[in-house]
Design a protein around this motif. Structure first.
Motif, mmCIF file in Angstrom:
data_model
loop_
_atom_site.group_PDB
_atom_site.id
_atom_site.type_symbol
_atom_site.label_atom_id
_atom_site.label_comp_id
_atom_site.label_asym_id
_atom_site.label_seq_id
_atom_site.Cartn_x
_atom_site.Cartn_y
_atom_site.Cartn_z
ATOM 1 N N GLN A 35 -7.334 -5.028 -2.934
ATOM 2 C CA GLN A 35 -6.280 -4.068 -2.610
ATOM 3 C C GLN A 35 -4.904 -4.489 -3.149
ATOM 4 O O GLN A 35 -3.982 -3.686 -3.181
ATOM 5 C CB GLN A 35 -6.169 -3.917 -1.086
ATOM 6 C CG GLN A 35 -7.434 -3.439 -0.412
ATOM 7 C CD GLN A 35 -7.565 -1.945 -0.476
ATOM 8 O OE1 GLN A 35 -6.639 -1.209 -0.209
ATOM 9 N NE2 GLN A 35 -8.745 -1.476 -0.858
ATOM 10 N N TYR A 36 -4.744 -5.738 -3.550
ATOM 11 C CA TYR A 36 -3.430 -6.298 -3.878
ATOM 12 C C TYR A 36 -2.640 -5.486 -4.891
ATOM 13 O O TYR A 36 -1.458 -5.262 -4.719
ATOM 14 C CB TYR A 36 -3.557 -7.735 -4.393
ATOM 15 C CG TYR A 36 -3.862 -8.773 -3.351
ATOM 16 C CD1 TYR A 36 -4.173 -8.434 -2.033
ATOM 17 C CD2 TYR A 36 -3.859 -10.113 -3.680
ATOM 18 C CE1 TYR A 36 -4.468 -9.397 -1.094
ATOM 19 C CE2 TYR A 36 -4.150 -11.097 -2.734
ATOM 20 C CZ TYR A 36 -4.456 -10.719 -1.443
ATOM 21 O OH TYR A 36 -4.741 -11.683 -0.515
ATOM 22 N N ASN A 37 -3.267 -5.085 -5.977
ATOM 23 C CA ASN A 37 -2.537 -4.448 -7.071
ATOM 24 C C ASN A 37 -2.751 -2.947 -7.180
ATOM 25 O O ASN A 37 -2.373 -2.351 -8.187
ATOM 26 C CB ASN A 37 -2.914 -5.122 -8.396
ATOM 27 C CG ASN A 37 -2.452 -6.564 -8.435
ATOM 28 O OD1 ASN A 37 -1.353 -6.879 -8.005
ATOM 29 N ND2 ASN A 37 -3.304 -7.444 -8.932
ATOM 30 N N LEU A 38 -3.334 -2.348 -6.163
ATOM 31 C CA LEU A 38 -3.550 -0.903 -6.217
ATOM 32 C C LEU A 38 -2.237 -0.162 -5.985
ATOM 33 O O LEU A 38 -1.440 -0.546 -5.124
ATOM 34 C CB LEU A 38 -4.559 -0.469 -5.155
ATOM 35 C CG LEU A 38 -5.983 -0.995 -5.293
ATOM 36 C CD1 LEU A 38 -6.843 -0.454 -4.158
ATOM 37 C CD2 LEU A 38 -6.586 -0.598 -6.629
ATOM 38 N N GLU A 39 -2.001 0.900 -6.746
ATOM 39 C CA GLU A 39 -0.809 1.721 -6.513
ATOM 40 C C GLU A 39 -0.949 2.472 -5.190
ATOM 41 O O GLU A 39 0.017 2.666 -4.473
ATOM 42 C CB GLU A 39 -0.606 2.695 -7.663
ATOM 43 C CG GLU A 39 -0.122 2.009 -8.928
ATOM 44 C CD GLU A 39 0.144 2.996 -10.047
ATOM 45 O OE1 GLU A 39 0.496 4.156 -9.764
ATOM 46 O OE2 GLU A 39 0.006 2.584 -11.207
ATOM 47 N N LYS A 40 -2.191 2.893 -4.892
ATOM 48 C CA LYS A 40 -2.451 3.596 -3.650
ATOM 49 C C LYS A 40 -3.630 2.889 -2.969
ATOM 50 O O LYS A 40 -4.775 3.042 -3.394
ATOM 51 C CB LYS A 40 -2.799 5.059 -3.928
ATOM 52 C CG LYS A 40 -3.003 5.872 -2.680
ATOM 53 C CD LYS A 40 -3.306 7.321 -3.003
ATOM 54 C CE LYS A 40 -3.536 8.091 -1.724
ATOM 55 N NZ LYS A 40 -4.013 9.446 -1.988
ATOM 56 N N SER B 227 -10.686 -6.644 -8.878
ATOM 57 C CA SER B 227 -11.289 -5.322 -8.789
ATOM 58 C C SER B 227 -12.393 -5.267 -7.740
ATOM 59 O O SER B 227 -12.942 -4.206 -7.476
ATOM 60 C CB SER B 227 -11.862 -4.906 -10.152
ATOM 61 O OG SER B 227 -12.969 -5.726 -10.494
#
Length: 109
Positions: free
Chosen positions: A23-28, A95
């Protein structure tokens, strides 16, 4: 994955949340769709930061190492070989592709 966990909880079960590197780099960030199961199953969910318990690490090793040696506790490593594979290993880590501890093996020594 949390949706599957919530659907299969025992009544009065407990869920510990830590990490969530995918979840760290997800925009949403990805949400949970069946949160009502916490109420139906009377469950408790609590997050923690591993560093808050670092002072207990020596006790953990004392407790867990005999179980690992006796194969009562088995851990999973996702191993990529060679420094050139490190970028793919990191992409898989962020991912959610990897399972267990992500390792990049640089040399077999």
């Amino acid at each position: 994955m949390l949706d599957a966990v919530l659907a299969n909880m025992r009544v009065n079960g407990h869920i510990a949340g830590c990490g969530m590197i995918s979840q760290y780099n997800l925009e949403k960030p990805v949400g949970v769709f069946n949160l009502m199961n916490i109420i139906k199953k009377q469950s408790k969910m609590q997050g923690f930061i591993a560093g808050s318990y670092y002072h207990l690490y020596p006790k953990l090793l004392e407790m867990i190492l005999p179980h690992i040696k006796e194969k009562k506790v088995v851990y999973v490593e996702d191993i990529f070989e060679g420094l050139e594979s490190a970028p793919l290993a990191l992409i898989g880590l962020f991912s959610g592709r990897n399972v267990g501890k992500q390792v990049v093996l640089i040399a077999k020594e």
